[in-house]
Design an enzyme around this catalytic site. Structure first.
Site, PDB file in Angstrom:
ATOM      1  N   TYR A  74      45.371   4.388  48.093  1.00 31.65           N
ATOM      2  CA  TYR A  74      45.898   5.137  46.952  1.00 31.65           C
ATOM      3  C   TYR A  74      45.696   6.628  47.159  1.00 31.65           C
ATOM      4  CZ  TYR A  74      47.197   6.485  42.277  1.00 31.65           C
ATOM      5  OH  TYR A  74      47.844   7.068  41.221  1.00 31.65           O
ATOM      6  N   PHE A 126      73.958  22.567  43.297  1.00 34.81           N
ATOM      7  CA  PHE A 126      73.957  21.151  43.628  1.00 34.81           C
ATOM      8  C   PHE A 126      73.638  20.397  42.332  1.00 34.81           C
ATOM      9  CE2 PHE A 126      72.409  17.028  44.868  1.00 34.81           C
ATOM     10  CZ  PHE A 126      73.558  16.581  45.502  1.00 34.81           C
ATOM     11  N   THR A 127      74.240  19.227  42.179  1.00 33.19           N
ATOM     12  CA  THR A 127      74.205  18.512  40.898  1.00 33.19           C
ATOM     13  C   THR A 127      72.786  18.342  40.341  1.00 33.19           C
ATOM     14  OG1 THR A 127      74.286  16.466  42.169  1.00 33.19           O
ATOM     15  CG2 THR A 127      76.374  17.300  41.307  1.00 33.19           C
ATOM     16  N   ASP A 217      66.373  25.151  49.465  1.00 41.37           N
ATOM     17  CA  ASP A 217      66.680  23.728  49.461  1.00 41.37           C
ATOM     18  C   ASP A 217      66.886  23.386  50.931  1.00 41.37           C
ATOM     19  OD1 ASP A 217      67.818  21.229  49.532  1.00 41.37           O
ATOM     20  OD2 ASP A 217      68.880  21.475  47.638  1.00 41.37           O
ATOM     21  N   LYS A 260      67.973  13.116  54.231  1.00 35.66           N
ATOM     22  CA  LYS A 260      69.086  13.647  55.034  1.00 35.66           C
ATOM     23  C   LYS A 260      68.576  14.029  56.427  1.00 35.66           C
ATOM     24  CE  LYS A 260      70.716  14.257  50.659  1.00 35.66           C
ATOM     25  NZ  LYS A 260      69.976  13.836  49.466  1.00 35.66           N
ATOM     26  N   ARG A 384      83.993  15.075  44.903  1.00 36.11           N
ATOM     27  CA  ARG A 384      83.204  16.286  44.680  1.00 36.11           C
ATOM     28  C   ARG A 384      84.164  17.315  44.094  1.00 36.11           C
ATOM     29  NH1 ARG A 384      77.545  15.263  45.297  1.00 36.11           N
ATOM     30  NH2 ARG A 384      78.319  14.485  43.336  1.00 36.11           N
ATOM     31  N   PHE A 451      79.266  11.714  37.290  1.00 38.97           N
ATOM     32  CA  PHE A 451      79.995  11.136  38.426  1.00 38.97           C
ATOM     33  C   PHE A 451      79.385   9.829  38.916  1.00 38.97           C
ATOM     34  CE2 PHE A 451      76.818  12.444  41.511  1.00 38.97           C
ATOM     35  CZ  PHE A 451      76.216  13.518  40.865  1.00 38.97           C
TER      36      PHE A 451
HETATM   37  N1  F0G Z   1      69.707  19.042  47.363  1.00 37.33           N
HETATM   38  C1  F0G Z   1      70.811  18.757  48.100  1.00 37.33           C
HETATM   39  C2  F0G Z   1      71.491  19.840  48.812  1.00 37.33           C
HETATM   40  C3  F0G Z   1      71.279  17.442  48.148  1.00 37.33           C
HETATM   41  O1  F0G Z   1      72.364  17.175  48.866  1.00 37.33           O
HETATM   42  C4  F0G Z   1      70.602  16.427  47.431  1.00 37.33           C
HETATM   43  C5  F0G Z   1      71.083  15.053  47.435  1.00 37.33           C
HETATM   44  C6  F0G Z   1      69.468  16.772  46.697  1.00 37.33           C
HETATM   45  C7  F0G Z   1      69.052  18.088  46.685  1.00 37.33           C
HETATM   46  C8  F0G Z   1      68.714  15.754  45.887  1.00 37.33           C
HETATM   47  O2  F0G Z   1      67.984  14.961  46.717  1.00 37.33           O
HETATM   48  O3  F0G Z   1      68.985  12.680  46.395  1.00 37.33           O
HETATM   49  O4  F0G Z   1      66.769  12.999  47.507  1.00 37.33           O
HETATM   50  O5  F0G Z   1      67.005  13.366  45.079  1.00 37.33           O
HETATM   51  N2  F0G Z   1      72.229  14.752  47.828  1.00 37.33           N
HETATM   52  C9  F0G Z   1      72.801  13.414  47.919  1.00 37.33           C
HETATM   53  C10 F0G Z   1      74.209  13.516  48.378  1.00 37.33           C
HETATM   54  C11 F0G Z   1      72.622  12.577  46.705  1.00 37.33           C
HETATM   55  O6  F0G Z   1      74.855  12.454  48.450  1.00 37.33           O
HETATM   56  O7  F0G Z   1      74.687  14.610  48.685  1.00 37.33           O
HETATM   57  P1  F0G Z   1      67.670  13.418  46.395  1.00 37.33           P
END
Ligand code: F0G
Length: 470
Positions: A74, A126-127, A217, A260, A384, A451
């Site tokens: 843990y 970014f979303t 990021d 990624k 997108r 989305f």
């Molecule tokens: N920042 C970027 C640039 C991303 O592309 C993503 C995730 C995140 C943050 C968030 O990270 O998913 O690990 O919580 N992108 C995915 C995509 C979901 O399909 O582009 P996460």
């Protein structure tokens, strides 16, 4: 005489995963059941899955072996210390706070740094990043260069920040209302477009002059490093590892989705130089993720991530990874399919506005094109555009962004060149028959990040559901 040699994968395949082959009729039923949203398809109904490059990479034998070295304590797991070493060696920050994935890190950073009424500039939204900034009471301000909003611009660093836009925001609201600038490498929503090191340096210098932190990021920072090596004068002979360290050296910390660049199926982290922010982050991570030495990851996941970070900075790996993306992109360009230029790092972004000029943006052409591509070839891409952009917080109106795209995201080390050929052929056949595709209307709309779960219906159902069986 030797011409330019082809790239090829620096690995061979040890294990395969079978895919289901479906008929067109099955796919028509599946997409209707999924409300014309590719996120709602079952993966067993998908042949070539280009929904995302997130968590979809193939791990290496060394990473699978690393899973067996999981220390599932843990507190104080050995794997945490291995991950900390790998992060410090390649990203160079002082403190590591592991999180279950990128948005976990975004949540913690936003909660610590943003006060209601603050502004957070960033090079395109970014979303999840923007949502966490808003949930913390901040307002996102786009400071990316104008070229990024033009899919046809060939500018080599379309991820760059526009220093004039940053300066204008500082002049308008005052530096004390700007807790940090969020700097994304290989900007996802712009089409996987890189920032130059010169721009990163200048952006950071401007922010730091005004006492504004810069948080990276770093999700696709290594792919960005590859483009710097290829395109920016003075970097051709530097290693990707050195370029990555130099990128990070200009910033005060990063959020990272390790799903990624780092070649793992789950994981992420927040890395911070400032001791006080790191202390607060270690406090908050316990609330939202898990103890500060695992942050929501199993010990074995941290070990696989530590190995993945080492593999991710290898030139031959990124060369083949981006080579594959470019291979698909060039095939589409040759066929006249409108895509975002230059070809980006993690996928091909089809320009749905140009592909389907007969569908107004209010009828979600990119969503319609992604659904049609699935029906045609079992290839799953992602919208997108207007659906991802959501609604304006104040007016409640749909935001209609300049980029209305379908993303074909290539998972790392997963598909072959033949899969890219089949994908290109499917897109090209839709291109030939494009006027048959019709627009969509929303039938269900979730409140956040719509989305992912929104449902749609074709505006003229008879035309989209043609019943050919292939
Ligand atoms: N920042 C970027 C640039 C991303 O592309 C993503 C995730 C995140 C943050 C968030 O990270 O998913 O690990 O919580 N992108 C995915 C995509 C979901 O399909 O582009 P996460």
């Amino acid at each position: 005489m030797l011409k330019k040699r082809s790239w090829a994968e620096p690995y061979k395949i040890k294990m395969v995963e079978h895919l289901t082959m479906t008929t067109r009729r099955q796919r028509e039923r599946a997409i209707a059941d999924a409300g014309f949203n590719t996120f709602l398809l079952r993966s067993r109904d998908v042949y070539i899955d280009l929904l995302t490059d997130s968590g979809t990479s193939a791990m290496s034998d060394m990473q699978w072996a690393a899973l067996m070295r999981g220390d599932e304590a843990y507190a104080g797991s050995e794997n945490f210390y291995h991950l900390e070493e790998a992060m410090r060696r390649h990203y160079g920050y002082k403190h590591l706070i592991p999180t279950h994935q990128g948005r976990g890190a975004e949540n913690i950073l936003s909660r610590i740094c943003i006060k209601p009424g603050d502004y957070v500039p960033g090079n395109m939204y970014f979303t999840t990043t923007k949502l966490h900034q808003e949930l913390a009471g901040g307002k996102f301000v786009d400071v990316i260069i104008d070229e990024a909003h033009n899919p046809d611009s060939e500018f080599p660093f379309k991820g760059n920040c526009d220093l004039k836009k940053i300066q204008r925001l500082i002049d308008d609201v005052g530096a004390d209302k700007i807790p940090y600038l969020s700097l994304e490498t290989n900007v996802n929503m712009a089409g996987g477009q890189p920032c130059s090191l010169a721009n990163i340096r200048d952006t950071a210098a401007l922010c730091h002059k005004h006492g504004i932190n810069v948080f990276l990021d770093a999700t696709r920072a290594i792919e960005n490093a590859f483009f710097i090596k290829e395109r920016e004068p003075g970097y051709a002979d530097k290693s990707l590892a050195d370029i990555l360290l130099e990128i990070c050296s200009h910033t005060d910390g990063c959020t990272m989705s390790a799903k990624k660049d780092s070649l793992v199926n789950i994981g992420g982290f927040l890395a911070i130089n400032d001791d006080a922010i790191a202390d607060e982050a270690r406090n908050l991570v316990v609330v939202y993720e898990g103890l500060h030495t695992y942050g929501g990851m199993a010990g074995r996941d941290m070990e696989a991530l530590a190995v993945g970070i080492e593999e991710s900075v290898q030139f031959d790996h990124i060369h083949a990874r981006i080579g594959q993306v470019e291979y698909l992109g060039h095939k589409l360009i040759e066929a006249g399919v409108p895509i975002v230029h230059p070809i980006g790092g993690h996928g091909i972004f089809i320009n749905a506005k140009k592909f389907l000029p007969h569908i107004p943006q209010s009828q979600f052409p990119a969503q319609a094109l992604a659904a049609a591509l699935y029906v045609d070839g079992g290839v799953r891409g992602m919208e997108r555009g207007a659906v991802s952009a959501g609604r304006d917080k104040e007016t409640g109106e749909n935001i209609l962004p300049s980029l209305e795209l379908v993303r074909l995201t290539i998972p790392r080390r997963v598909y072959t060149q033949a899969h890219m050929d089949v994908t290109a052929e499917s897109v090209m056949s839709l291109w030939d028959d494009r006027e048959k595709i019709v627009g969509l209307e929303l039938t269900y709309e979730p409140k956040h990040l719509r989305f992912f779960q929104a449902r749609f219906a074709p505006i003229n159902a008879d035309r989209v559901l043609n019943t050919d069986v292939s």
